[in-house]
Design a protein around this motif. Structure first.
Motif: not given
Length: 393
Positions: A95-103, A323-336
């Motif tokens: 899944l990491v290699d597929r570049h998922v944004i979350g699991v 949507q809240q982060a307005n981003s698909v960057a994993p780091k921003k998703i985690v923080a959100t």
């Protein structure tokens, strides 16, 4: 004139096709992973989780979402962990290699614990829909979250219920020595002891045990008035049948993973009287349970097995974070996610500092006339809009 009349619709069709292709090329595909047992003895649970997560994906895409001003389409990528910890690590890396944004995953704690390191090293959020072992969120990974309560709380509730409500004085414990079963049993014992109860025996089996005669014979000799089992429904069903065959009258109490249609089918009439504590509210008492049940049945033409609403909320929460982060960057998703407060199908969703669900609910069920009946609902708070900053405690 006929020739001209025929050419106009063709030109119009070509133009519309061009616009459709251009729009499709502009869309960004956002991948969300799902890791669950899709084959083997627990495949029905894995499929239930997959179905629930897919409904969240469908609902999000129906709103034609966008991120950073560009249209996006969410897509579920499912992998089969076979309920095996080693396989879980392998598919987590896939899944990491597929570049998922979350699991969304994994189902059982034994898989979530080792897989969590893989996701953490990649900086990807993992929301476990049903892994209740507290050790999953005790590893110190800021990427690990869970959408239901953990066994420390569940064990305390179950132990107190056994002593104070069921009035059990001589309690025997059986566990299957898995991370899930042993965790449940150990926390239950702590809950019993904290409530002034007495555990007279602790027996061990494995998750492959088919014949429980030995441990049950040993327990019967000690005259228990309650037996607790830490394990899954497919193990509990033959245990219940063997108890009846050996004329053991002590009621069976379980926690997490019992309350399914499969247990009822496998245990038959012997299942009547079995009591279990399950994380979460019953479907009919969830914030969006009734509507979700109807949606699930209409789409999949089958009843919910067990954890589909939690998988829905896990996927929907990941989507809400993008949507809240307005981003698909994993780091921003985690923080959100760490600051998340929202209402889901299963209830209010907010996470504490470890990634555990804040103020989770638990339900006591009992089998009556071949059906799971709600006895009581414990814990659980108000909708997310009324929550304060408890998520950071």
């Amino acid at each position: 004139m006929k020739k001209k009349t025929l050419l106009l619709p063709a030109a119009t069709l070509a133009a519309s096709l061009f616009v459709g292709v251009a729009h499709a090329q502009d869309e960004q595909v956002v991948l969300i992973g799902l890791a669950a047992p899709l084959t083997g003895a627990s495949a029905r649970i894995g499929k239930d989780l997959e179905n629930g997560a897919q409904l969240a994906i469908d609902d999000a895409n129906a709103k034609h979402p966008g991120i950073a001003g560009k249209p996006v389409v969410y897509k579920l990528v499912s992998v089969d962990d076979q309920s095996d910890p080693r396989t879980a690590v392998t598919v987590a890396q896939q899944l990491v290699d597929r570049h998922v944004i979350g699991v969304v995953g994994h189902w059982n704690t034994g898989c979530s614990v080792p897989a969590a390191r893989v996701y953490h090293d990649a900086g990807i959020a993992q929301i476990a829909p049903a892994s209740t072992g507290h050790q999953y969120t005790l590893q110190g990974f800021d990427t690990a979250f869970r959408i239901m309560g953990h066994d420390d709380d569940g064990g305390a509730y179950t132990g107190a219920y056994a002593v104070k409500t069921l009035k059990a004085q001589r309690i025997a414990v059986i566990d299957d020595q898995t991370a899930f079963g042993a965790g449940l049993a150990n926390q239950f014992i702590k809950g019993v002891q904290a409530s002034g109860g007495n555990v007279i025996d602790h027996q061990y089996v494995t998750d492959k045990t088919l014949d429980f005669s030995g441990v049950l014979t040993a327990i019967k000799a000690k005259r228990p008035d309650l037996i607790f089992f830490g394990g899954l429904d497919v193990e509990a069903a033959p245990l219940v049948r063997r108890m009846r065959q050996l004329h053991i009258q002590a009621p069976l109490l379980g926690a997490g993973g019992f309350v399914s249609q499969t247990f009822l089918k496998l245990s038959g009439p012997a299942g009547d009287g079995v009591t279990a504590l399950e994380p979460g509210r019953p479907l009919e008492r969830m914030l969006g349970g009734t509507a979700f049940d109807a949606q699930y049945r209409a789409r999949w033409h089958a009843p919910i097995e067990l954890h589909a609403p939690f998988a829905y909320d896990a996927a929907a929460t990941l989507i809400a974070a993008t949507q809240q982060a307005n981003s698909v960057a994993p780091k921003k998703i985690v923080a959100t996610l760490h600051a998340m407060h929202r209402d889901g199908v299963t209830g209010a969703i907010a996470f504490d500092a470890q990634g555990n669900l804040v103020d989770p609910a638990y339900t006591i069920y009992q089998v009556k006339d071949g059906k799971w009946a709600v006895v009581d609902v414990l814990g659980g708070g108000a909708p997310a809009k009324t929550l304060t900053k408890t998520a950071g405690r």
